[in-house]
Enzyme design. Structure first.
Site, PDB file in Angstrom:
ATOM      1  N   HIS A 148     -28.781  26.936  21.561  1.00  0.00           N
ATOM      2  CA  HIS A 148     -29.697  26.582  20.471  1.00  0.00           C
ATOM      3  C   HIS A 148     -29.599  25.080  20.183  1.00  0.00           C
ATOM      4  CE1 HIS A 148     -31.739  27.576  16.526  1.00  0.00           C
ATOM      5  NE2 HIS A 148     -31.216  26.394  16.255  1.00  0.00           N
ATOM      6  N   GLU A 149     -28.375  24.572  20.075  1.00  0.00           N
ATOM      7  CA  GLU A 149     -28.190  23.144  19.774  1.00  0.00           C
ATOM      8  C   GLU A 149     -28.575  22.268  20.963  1.00  0.00           C
ATOM      9  OE1 GLU A 149     -27.951  22.560  16.731  1.00  0.00           O
ATOM     10  OE2 GLU A 149     -27.329  24.591  16.193  1.00  0.00           O
ATOM     11  N   CYS A 186     -32.353  28.874  11.940  1.00  0.00           N
ATOM     12  CA  CYS A 186     -32.236  27.438  12.217  1.00  0.00           C
ATOM     13  C   CYS A 186     -32.317  26.673  10.914  1.00  0.00           C
ATOM     14  CB  CYS A 186     -33.352  27.000  13.167  1.00  0.00           C
ATOM     15  SG  CYS A 186     -33.286  25.251  13.599  1.00  0.00           S
ATOM     16  N   LEU A 187     -31.417  25.702  10.726  1.00  0.00           N
ATOM     17  CA  LEU A 187     -31.427  24.902   9.505  1.00  0.00           C
ATOM     18  C   LEU A 187     -32.710  24.090   9.367  1.00  0.00           C
ATOM     19  CD1 LEU A 187     -27.717  23.654   9.495  1.00  0.00           C
ATOM     20  CD2 LEU A 187     -28.708  25.603   8.267  1.00  0.00           C
ATOM     21  N   GLN A 202     -31.159  16.657  14.172  1.00  0.00           N
ATOM     22  CA  GLN A 202     -31.546  17.423  12.986  1.00  0.00           C
ATOM     23  C   GLN A 202     -31.283  16.643  11.697  1.00  0.00           C
ATOM     24  OE1 GLN A 202     -29.516  21.256  14.343  1.00  0.00           O
ATOM     25  NE2 GLN A 202     -31.174  21.976  13.018  1.00  0.00           N
ATOM     26  N   GLY A 233     -23.887  25.491  13.673  1.00  0.00           N
ATOM     27  CA  GLY A 233     -24.130  24.464  14.675  1.00  0.00           C
ATOM     28  C   GLY A 233     -25.121  23.452  14.130  1.00  0.00           C
ATOM     29  N   HIS A 248     -32.160  21.696  20.841  1.00  0.00           N
ATOM     30  CA  HIS A 248     -32.502  20.635  19.881  1.00  0.00           C
ATOM     31  C   HIS A 248     -32.380  19.260  20.537  1.00  0.00           C
ATOM     32  CE1 HIS A 248     -33.408  22.405  16.040  1.00  0.00           C
ATOM     33  NE2 HIS A 248     -32.330  23.175  16.067  1.00  0.00           N
TER      34      HIS A 248
END
Length: 172
Positions: free
Chosen positions: A135-136, A93-94, A50, A45, A139
């Protein structure tokens, strides 16, 4: 095109995003870049902020996960309509490479959004896809998964992440 994934504590990660007004060629290109970047980074995702774009867009692809239903979505201006149940899952998480934390989420979510053609879509997601969506969505609201953890777990995770950042900085 693969773009740089912003790393915490970049300020854009803590800033709520703006609604998309028009779905045009620029948005199409952005979505393709988001998928390219997500796949390059081996994520499932990615939120637009991000990669430095403060718009309410997320992409999800849980297909690489063997323990999940294959699912590939583009969600523009997503909204959580209803949620139920609880699940605890160890998330990464990226924007926080090297860190994973157990986070409590809803186990089932009902959402609506626009697709890439501008049509309203509705989905019910359960389990892993529901976790990725939440999660996204966080963000897009300027919330990171580390904000979902409290107390000593949060402090230890931030200390570990700071240590990793120092190691990356000294090796470059």
């Amino acid at each position: 095109m693969i773009r740089e994934v912003l790393k915490y504590p970049h300020p854009i990660l803590k800033t709520p995003t703006q609604k998309v007004q028009d779905i045009d060629q620029e948005i199409y290109n952005l979505v393709q870049d988001m998928f390219d970047t997500m796949y390059h980074e081996e994520g499932v995702g990615l939120a637009a902020n991000q990669i430095g774009v403060p718009l309410r867009i997320m992409v999800i692809d849980t297909t690489p996960r063997k323990d999940s239903q294959p699912l590939k979505l583009v969600l523009i201006n997503p909204e959580l309509v209803h949620a139920e149940g609880n699940i605890v899952y160890k998330e990464g998480c990226l924007s926080f490479p090297g860190i994973s934390l157990e986070v409590e989420r809803f186990s089932r979510v009902y959402l609506k959004a626009l697709d890439l053609e501008g049509k309203e879509v509705e989905y019910t997601l359960e389990g892993f896809p529901a976790i990725v969506f939440q999660h996204e969505l966080d963000h897009l609201e300027g919330i990171t998964f580390i904000d979902r953890v409290k107390g000593v777990k949060r402090r230890l995770a931030l200390e570990k992440y700071a240590k990793l950042q120092r190691a990356w900085t000294s090796s470059s």
